[in-house]
Write a protein that holds these residues in place. Structure first.
Motif, PDB file in Angstrom:
ATOM      1  N   ILE A   1       0.847  -1.203   0.000  1.00 29.91           N
ATOM      2  CA  ILE A   1       0.000   0.000   0.000  1.00 29.91           C
ATOM      3  C   ILE A   1       0.880   1.249   0.000  1.00 29.91           C
ATOM      4  CG2 ILE A   1      -1.715   1.330   1.315  1.00 29.91           C
ATOM      5  CD1 ILE A   1      -2.644  -1.499   2.423  1.00 29.91           C
ATOM      6  N   GLU A   2       1.902   1.250   0.855  1.00 30.39           N
ATOM      7  CA  GLU A   2       2.794   2.414   0.936  1.00 30.39           C
ATOM      8  C   GLU A   2       3.575   2.613  -0.360  1.00 30.39           C
ATOM      9  OE1 GLU A   2       3.465   2.461   5.786  1.00 30.39           O
ATOM     10  OE2 GLU A   2       4.916   1.432   4.506  1.00 30.39           O
ATOM     11  N   SER A   3       4.021   1.516  -0.962  1.00 33.98           N
ATOM     12  CA  SER A   3       4.756   1.620  -2.231  1.00 33.98           C
ATOM     13  C   SER A   3       3.854   2.182  -3.337  1.00 33.98           C
ATOM     14  CB  SER A   3       5.302   0.252  -2.639  1.00 33.98           C
ATOM     15  OG  SER A   3       5.960   0.341  -3.879  1.00 33.98           O
ATOM     16  N   ASN A   4       2.609   1.690  -3.395  1.00 29.79           N
ATOM     17  CA  ASN A   4       1.662   2.200  -4.393  1.00 29.79           C
ATOM     18  C   ASN A   4       1.351   3.674  -4.183  1.00 29.79           C
ATOM     19  OD1 ASN A   4       1.473  -0.290  -5.626  1.00 29.79           O
ATOM     20  ND2 ASN A   4      -0.358  -0.917  -4.515  1.00 29.79           N
ATOM     21  N   ASP A   5       1.547   4.129  -2.949  1.00 30.22           N
ATOM     22  CA  ASP A   5       1.295   5.533  -2.606  1.00 30.22           C
ATOM     23  C   ASP A   5       2.565   6.378  -2.716  1.00 30.22           C
ATOM     24  OD1 ASP A   5      -0.571   7.481  -1.879  1.00 30.22           O
ATOM     25  OD2 ASP A   5      -0.059   7.344   0.238  1.00 30.22           O
ATOM     26  N   GLY A   6       3.641   5.760  -3.245  1.00 28.68           N
ATOM     27  CA  GLY A   6       4.890   6.497  -3.443  1.00 28.68           C
ATOM     28  C   GLY A   6       5.785   6.575  -2.231  1.00 28.68           C
ATOM     29  N   GLN A   7       5.423   5.866  -1.148  1.00 25.36           N
ATOM     30  CA  GLN A   7       6.224   5.903   0.083  1.00 25.36           C
ATOM     31  C   GLN A   7       7.144   4.688   0.139  1.00 25.36           C
ATOM     32  OE1 GLN A   7       3.865   7.307   3.665  1.00 25.36           O
ATOM     33  NE2 GLN A   7       2.175   6.738   2.318  1.00 25.36           N
ATOM     34  N   ASN A   8       8.076   4.629  -0.796  1.00 17.76           N
ATOM     35  CA  ASN A   8       8.887   3.421  -0.957  1.00 17.76           C
ATOM     36  C   ASN A   8       9.892   3.191   0.167  1.00 17.76           C
ATOM     37  OD1 ASN A   8       8.103   2.066  -3.563  1.00 17.76           O
ATOM     38  ND2 ASN A   8       8.337   4.180  -4.248  1.00 17.76           N
ATOM     39  N   GLU A   9      10.414   4.279   0.764  1.00 12.34           N
ATOM     40  CA  GLU A   9      11.360   4.098   1.882  1.00 12.34           C
ATOM     41  C   GLU A   9      10.663   3.421   3.069  1.00 12.34           C
ATOM     42  OE1 GLU A   9      11.104   6.823   0.106  1.00 12.34           O
ATOM     43  OE2 GLU A   9      13.119   7.114  -0.742  1.00 12.34           O
ATOM     44  N   LYS A  10       9.423   3.872   3.349  1.00 10.73           N
ATOM     45  CA  LYS A  10       8.645   3.247   4.426  1.00 10.73           C
ATOM     46  C   LYS A  10       8.361   1.780   4.095  1.00 10.73           C
ATOM     47  CE  LYS A  10       5.831   6.615   6.798  1.00 10.73           C
ATOM     48  NZ  LYS A  10       4.441   7.017   7.028  1.00 10.73           N
ATOM     49  N   ALA A  11       7.984   1.550   2.831  1.00 14.45           N
ATOM     50  CA  ALA A  11       7.677   0.188   2.385  1.00 14.45           C
ATOM     51  C   ALA A  11       8.886  -0.718   2.566  1.00 14.45           C
ATOM     52  CB  ALA A  11       7.239   0.200   0.928  1.00 14.45           C
ATOM     53  N   ILE A  12      10.060  -0.229   2.196  1.00 17.01           N
ATOM     54  CA  ILE A  12      11.295  -1.022   2.298  1.00 17.01           C
ATOM     55  C   ILE A  12      11.563  -1.436   3.745  1.00 17.01           C
ATOM     56  CG2 ILE A  12      13.829  -0.842   2.137  1.00 17.01           C
ATOM     57  CD1 ILE A  12      13.289   0.748  -0.530  1.00 17.01           C
ATOM     58  N   SER A  13      11.341  -0.502   4.664  1.00 22.29           N
ATOM     59  CA  SER A  13      11.550  -0.805   6.084  1.00 22.29           C
ATOM     60  C   SER A  13      10.664  -1.968   6.539  1.00 22.29           C
ATOM     61  CB  SER A  13      11.257   0.447   6.921  1.00 22.29           C
ATOM     62  OG  SER A  13      11.327   0.153   8.285  1.00 22.29           O
ATOM     63  N   LYS A  14       9.402  -1.951   6.108  1.00 20.67           N
ATOM     64  CA  LYS A  14       8.473  -3.029   6.492  1.00 20.67           C
ATOM     65  C   LYS A  14       8.848  -4.351   5.818  1.00 20.67           C
ATOM     66  CE  LYS A  14       4.300  -0.575   7.904  1.00 20.67           C
ATOM     67  NZ  LYS A  14       4.751   0.801   7.959  1.00 20.67           N
ATOM     68  N   ILE A  15       9.266  -4.279   4.562  1.00 20.71           N
ATOM     69  CA  ILE A  15       9.630  -5.524   3.844  1.00 20.71           C
ATOM     70  C   ILE A  15      10.854  -6.165   4.473  1.00 20.71           C
ATOM     71  CG2 ILE A  15      10.248  -6.548   1.622  1.00 20.71           C
ATOM     72  CD1 ILE A  15       8.872  -4.042   0.320  1.00 20.71           C
ATOM     73  N   ILE A  16      11.820  -5.342   4.884  1.00 24.06           N
ATOM     74  CA  ILE A  16      13.019  -5.889   5.547  1.00 24.06           C
ATOM     75  C   ILE A  16      12.628  -6.596   6.847  1.00 24.06           C
ATOM     76  CG2 ILE A  16      15.140  -5.224   6.774  1.00 24.06           C
ATOM     77  CD1 ILE A  16      15.569  -3.135   4.503  1.00 24.06           C
ATOM     78  N   SER A  17      11.674  -6.006   7.588  1.00 26.42           N
ATOM     79  CA  SER A  17      11.178  -6.672   8.811  1.00 26.42           C
ATOM     80  C   SER A  17      10.528  -8.008   8.461  1.00 26.42           C
ATOM     81  CB  SER A  17      10.157  -5.779   9.528  1.00 26.42           C
ATOM     82  OG  SER A  17      10.761  -4.597   9.978  1.00 26.42           O
ATOM     83  N   ALA A  18       9.729  -8.010   7.369  1.00 25.59           N
ATOM     84  CA  ALA A  18       9.075  -9.250   6.922  1.00 25.59           C
ATOM     85  C   ALA A  18      10.108 -10.287   6.507  1.00 25.59           C
ATOM     86  CB  ALA A  18       8.130  -8.947   5.755  1.00 25.59           C
ATOM     87  N   LEU A  19      11.167  -9.840   5.822  1.00 26.51           N
ATOM     88  CA  LEU A  19      12.225 -10.751   5.383  1.00 26.51           C
ATOM     89  C   LEU A  19      12.943 -11.376   6.582  1.00 26.51           C
ATOM     90  CD1 LEU A  19      14.010 -12.020   3.196  1.00 26.51           C
ATOM     91  CD2 LEU A  19      15.366  -9.905   3.178  1.00 26.51           C
ATOM     92  N   GLU A  20      13.251 -10.567   7.582  1.00 25.26           N
ATOM     93  CA  GLU A  20      13.932 -11.076   8.780  1.00 25.26           C
ATOM     94  C   GLU A  20      13.083 -12.124   9.494  1.00 25.26           C
ATOM     95  OE1 GLU A  20      14.674  -7.457  10.853  1.00 25.26           O
ATOM     96  OE2 GLU A  20      16.521  -7.001   9.724  1.00 25.26           O
ATOM     97  N   LEU A  21      11.770 -11.836   9.617  1.00 19.31           N
ATOM     98  CA  LEU A  21      10.866 -12.813  10.250  1.00 19.31           C
ATOM     99  C   LEU A  21      10.764 -14.088   9.407  1.00 19.31           C
ATOM    100  CD1 LEU A  21       7.965 -10.442  11.397  1.00 19.31           C
ATOM    101  CD2 LEU A  21       9.515 -11.704  12.889  1.00 19.31           C
ATOM    102  N   SER A  22      10.711 -13.925   8.087  1.00 20.97           N
ATOM    103  CA  SER A  22      10.613 -15.077   7.173  1.00 20.97           C
ATOM    104  C   SER A  22      11.828 -15.974   7.287  1.00 20.97           C
ATOM    105  CB  SER A  22      10.458 -14.596   5.722  1.00 20.97           C
ATOM    106  OG  SER A  22       9.343 -13.757   5.588  1.00 20.97           O
ATOM    107  N   GLU A  23      13.011 -15.344   7.402  1.00 27.53           N
ATOM    108  CA  GLU A  23      14.247 -16.122   7.537  1.00 27.53           C
ATOM    109  C   GLU A  23      14.316 -16.816   8.898  1.00 27.53           C
ATOM    110  OE1 GLU A  23      17.196 -13.619   4.532  1.00 27.53           O
ATOM    111  OE2 GLU A  23      17.034 -12.986   6.635  1.00 27.53           O
ATOM    112  N   THR A  24      13.749 -16.160   9.917  1.00 26.16           N
ATOM    113  CA  THR A  24      13.738 -16.761  11.260  1.00 26.16           C
ATOM    114  C   THR A  24      12.953 -18.070  11.282  1.00 26.16           C
ATOM    115  OG1 THR A  24      13.904 -14.577  12.286  1.00 26.16           O
ATOM    116  CG2 THR A  24      13.111 -16.365  13.685  1.00 26.16           C
TER     117      THR A  24
END
Length: 311
Positions: free
Chosen positions: A46-69
């Protein structure tokens, strides 16, 4: 909450994000890692579609860390793919390509994922420089071949449009038109009016490049009707830009000026909305910090009173 976030993702990104963030908070308390990952990726999209890509990246990195865990290949691939897409949008192409290649290496046999990764790699490469267009074309064609193999019409349409963009950039308008028309025909059949409008606008840009502004205008006006009906900002920006150029080529300077003015007004409005949103977010953070401070002070007073009573 996930369904509500999905429901509002087009009509009100602010409300959609609020529901997604609420879901993240609840899942964190419940220690429901899979749901937390889903909400993080939803909020990021949602944030990426709204042009807030830096915020989106922060959330995706959190998702990636949890996924790897938890060792979830599905969500590791999804996170790498989304990171690649976001980094492409902010012009960090090396990072984008790195994440997308990681996604491709672990995507296993999920053909939909592989097609989306090929498409995203094509996008990153085509935007990173003229010398990467052939490599981008190769990824798009590999994706298209797989999409045709599984008969996924929506992906065939998307990839055909992207291949057409490459040929147009290379000056091969005949090949470009074949792929644009293929993308457009599928979008019409699928009743996907927004994609149809984007492709009409792209065909208009092709005819303008071919010095046929009258043909360009016909396609662009079709795109304009959908853009003004749906209020899709990216589409409006693209159509206003192209129509302004088309009318300038036709020496219709008043119309060219009108569409240039509409374009500038829209960009100014979007920038203003972003500023208002940022101020609101700062205010919310400030109020949240104040509440936390008040709670801490009350807790300290309570502890002090309890210690006095015990004495």
């Amino acid at each position: 909450l996930l369904q509500l976030s999905n429901l509002y993702s087009d009509s009100s990104k602010t409300i959609a994000t609020q529901y997604a963030n609420k879901g993240i908070t609840i899942d964190y308390k419940l220690q429901d890692t899979l749901s937390q990952i889903e909400f993080l990726l939803m909020a990021a999209e949602i944030e990426s579609n709204d042009g807030q890509n830096e915020k989106a990246i922060s959330k995706i990195i959190s998702a990636l860390e949890l996924s790897e865990t938890i060792g979830s290949t599905k969500y590791i691939v999804a996170s790498h793919l989304k990171l690649g897409q976001c980094y492409t949008l902010i012009g960090q192409f090396e990072l984008a390509i790195n994440y997308l290649n990681k996604a491709l290496n672990i995507a296993q046999k999920n053909k939909i994922n592989i097609i989306e990764i090929f498409n995203a790699l094509g996008n990153a490469l085509s935007k990173s420089g003229v010398n990467k267009r052939n490599e981008a074309e190769n990824h798009y064609l590999r994706g298209l071949s797989l999409a045709e193999e599984i008969n996924n019409q929506a992906l065939i349409s998307k990839l055909s449009n992207n291949i057409a963009n490459i040929y147009l950039a290379q000056g091969n308008t005949n090949k470009s038109l074949i792929y644009y028309q293929k993308a457009l025909d599928i979008a019409v059949a699928l009743q996907d009016e927004v994609s149809e409008a984007f492709y009409n606008n792209n065909i208009g840009a092709l005819y303008l490049k071919n010095k046929e502004p009258e043909k360009a205008e016909r396609y662009q006006l079709k795109a304009l009707a959908v853009a003004e009906k749906t209020k899709e900002h990216t589409l409006l920006i693209n159509v206003y830009t192209q129509l302004s150029k088309t009318y300038e080529k036709q020496n219709k300077y008043v119309k060219a000026y009108n569409y240039k003015s509409k374009l500038l007004e829209l960009i100014e409005k979007l920038n203003s909305e972003n500023s208002v949103r940022q101020i609101a977010e700062m205010q919310a953070k400030y109020e949240s910090l104040n509440r936390q401070k008040e709670i801490s002070e009350l807790q300290m007073k309570q502890k002090h009173n309890e210690s006095l009573l015990s004495n």
